[in-house]
Design a protein around this motif. Structure first.
Motif, mmCIF file in Angstrom:
data_model
loop_
_atom_site.group_PDB
_atom_site.id
_atom_site.type_symbol
_atom_site.label_atom_id
_atom_site.label_comp_id
_atom_site.label_asym_id
_atom_site.label_seq_id
_atom_site.Cartn_x
_atom_site.Cartn_y
_atom_site.Cartn_z
ATOM 1 N N VAL A 31 -1.514 8.608 1.367
ATOM 2 C CA VAL A 31 -1.688 9.750 0.720
ATOM 3 C C VAL A 31 -2.177 10.766 1.605
ATOM 4 O O VAL A 31 -3.442 10.564 2.237
ATOM 5 C CB VAL A 31 -2.394 9.740 -0.668
ATOM 6 N N SER A 57 -4.250 0.159 -13.295
ATOM 7 C CA SER A 57 -3.184 1.121 -13.095
ATOM 8 C C SER A 57 -3.071 1.799 -14.676
ATOM 9 O O SER A 57 -2.842 2.951 -14.474
ATOM 10 C CB SER A 57 -1.876 0.267 -12.568
ATOM 11 N N SER A 71 -0.631 0.259 -4.261
ATOM 12 C CA SER A 71 0.393 1.294 -4.789
ATOM 13 C C SER A 71 -0.004 1.398 -6.357
ATOM 14 O O SER A 71 0.136 2.581 -7.044
ATOM 15 C CB SER A 71 1.747 0.773 -4.896
ATOM 16 N N THR A 91 -4.306 3.207 -0.090
ATOM 17 C CA THR A 91 -4.758 2.269 -1.215
ATOM 18 C C THR A 91 -3.507 1.426 -1.857
ATOM 19 O O THR A 91 -2.398 1.879 -1.286
ATOM 20 C CB THR A 91 -5.434 3.082 -2.360
ATOM 21 N N VAL A 110 2.045 11.414 -1.628
ATOM 22 C CA VAL A 110 2.482 10.393 -0.985
ATOM 23 C C VAL A 110 3.281 10.665 0.497
ATOM 24 O O VAL A 110 4.406 11.138 0.320
ATOM 25 C CB VAL A 110 3.356 9.193 -1.740
ATOM 26 N N VAL A 157 0.074 12.679 -6.371
ATOM 27 C CA VAL A 157 -0.490 11.592 -7.112
ATOM 28 C C VAL A 157 -2.016 11.767 -7.139
ATOM 29 O O VAL A 157 -2.593 12.533 -6.325
ATOM 30 C CB VAL A 157 -0.119 10.254 -6.452
ATOM 31 N N THR A 159 -9.179 5.180 -4.454
ATOM 32 C CA THR A 159 -9.326 4.564 -3.214
ATOM 33 C C THR A 159 -10.820 3.696 -3.125
ATOM 34 O O THR A 159 -11.468 3.824 -2.144
ATOM 35 C CB THR A 159 -9.525 5.686 -1.960
ATOM 36 N N PRO A 170 -9.669 10.245 -11.196
ATOM 37 C CA PRO A 170 -9.627 9.011 -10.933
ATOM 38 C C PRO A 170 -10.709 7.988 -11.332
ATOM 39 O O PRO A 170 -10.582 6.848 -11.967
ATOM 40 C CB PRO A 170 -9.101 8.914 -9.555
ATOM 41 N N GLU A 212 -11.892 8.373 -4.454
ATOM 42 C CA GLU A 212 -10.855 8.949 -5.386
ATOM 43 C C GLU A 212 -10.524 10.020 -4.653
ATOM 44 O O GLU A 212 -11.105 10.806 -3.991
ATOM 45 C CB GLU A 212 -11.448 9.431 -6.602
ATOM 46 N N ASP A 225 0.861 -1.236 -0.066
ATOM 47 C CA ASP A 225 -0.119 -0.009 -0.048
ATOM 48 C C ASP A 225 0.771 1.091 0.152
ATOM 49 O O ASP A 225 2.075 1.174 0.274
ATOM 50 C CB ASP A 225 -1.046 0.026 1.215
ATOM 51 N N ALA A 280 -5.406 9.352 -6.946
ATOM 52 C CA ALA A 280 -5.469 8.020 -6.172
ATOM 53 C C ALA A 280 -6.956 7.322 -6.368
ATOM 54 O O ALA A 280 -7.919 8.202 -6.159
ATOM 55 C CB ALA A 280 -5.147 8.038 -4.817
ATOM 56 N N VAL A 320 -2.429 4.114 -7.695
ATOM 57 C CA VAL A 320 -2.172 5.758 -7.734
ATOM 58 C C VAL A 320 -1.184 6.278 -8.986
ATOM 59 O O VAL A 320 -0.400 5.266 -9.272
ATOM 60 C CB VAL A 320 -1.571 6.188 -6.389
#
Length: 322
Positions: free
Chosen positions: A32, A271, A102, A100, A67, A83, A87, A121, A62, A29, A85, A105
């Protein structure tokens, strides 16, 4: 940390704002420090008990921020990176710190501000994932998008054009929203009530986040080999029962798509779509119409407006300074 919490299932008005514990990270994880969160219809559904969650629970699918910690197995993200992200699987985007996987993000360039980064996101990523996984908008396909100026529809229409669709038609509920849809690049826009008539053409793909009677009407506009993609039920209507024999006779199909399921099962694939979304918004290929922003503490009021259909485009919640 400060956060919005669901403490009962009485709807957006019952959300609370206050101090909660900071979530812990696992080995895969990232944590953030959230600057802004996108507000989404599904979060209003969560506040009404749409899915089984243990209360109290911090919603938010989101967010955007910096980070501040990474798990011991994380190599792709570094502390200090800005970032966007997702979520989406465990929520938490409405908290001061969100955790969340990795893979979920994506670094954002300095040219992208927190508001735009928080708005992309969930919906923009879904639009790219729809294309890559199930819709395949290219080859000059004809596409019909319901709720064309909503958070998701506004992105699907643009991504369909970007990926090579031939004609993209939007469906909206009011005359006032027609101009907004045309400004987003739709080739044509029709009112919801017109779905019961002849639209002058049939479609290869119908993207439907609405459900209910609108879904039933839209099915009639599929050409042979076409499919309706169910991506939500914003109308909160009873499930539409589809006659499989009629699908056989008409040569059409219905398929569901859920970004959260993809993120949970195949985070690496998700991703790549998140990265596509960041790049498209950053270089201006896809625009996000942010209708407004509000302080995080006002999340309940914002979600109530979204739930009531009183918004067009995206709303973003700004977090207080740490």
């Amino acid at each position: 940390m400060k956060a919005i919490s669901i403490v009962n299932f009485e709807g957006p008005a019952a959300l609370t704002y206050g101090d909660v514990g900071t979530p812990r990270i696992g080995p895969k994880d990232v944590a953030v420090a959230v600057e802004a969160s996108g507000a989404n219809f599904v979060e209003a559904l969560f506040a009404r008990g749409f899915v089984g969650i243990e209360l109290p629970w911090v919603p938010g699918i989101e967010a955007a921020g910096t980070v501040i910690a990474v798990g011991q197995e994380v190599r792709r993200v570094k502390v200090g990176e800005r970032v966007a992200a997702l979520t989406i699987n465990n929520g938490g985007g409405y908290g001061g710190v969100a955790v969340t996987r990795s893979e979920l993000v994506a670094p954002i360039p300095d040219s992208l501000d927190w508001i735009q980064a928080a708005a992309l996101p969930a919906n923009t990523t879904t639009a790219f994932a729809l294309d890559g996984e199930v819709a395949h908008f290219g080859s000059q396909k004809a596409v019909l998008v319901l709720a064309a100026v909503g958070g998701l529809g506004s992105q699907v229409g643009q991504v369909a054009k970007l990926r090579g669709a031939g004609v993209v038609v939007g469906v909206v509920g009011t005359e006032a929203k027609k101009a907004l849809a045309l400004d987003l690049g739709y080739d044509d826009v029709v009112l919801r009530e017109e779905l019961t008539g002849d639209l002058g053409q049939q479609f290869d793909v119908v993207v439907d986040p609405v459900g209910g009677a609108v879904r039933e009407a839209a099915l009639g506009h599929l050409r042979f080999g076409g499919k309706l993609l169910s991506v939500g039920n914003a109308s909160q209507s009873e499930p539409v029962l589809v006659d499989a024999t009629q699908l056989w006779l008409s040569g059409t199909g219905v398929q569901g798509f859920n970004l959260g399921a993809l993120c949970a099962l195949e985070p690496e694939r998700a991703s790549s779509y998140l990265a596509d979304a960041v790049a498209a918004v950053a270089d201006g290929a896809v625009r996000i119409h942010v209708e407004g922003t509000a302080p995080l503490a006002d999340a309940g009021a914002v979600l109530a407006r979204i739930e009531g259909g009183a918004t067009s485009g995206k709303w973003v919640l700004e977090h207080p300074a740490a």
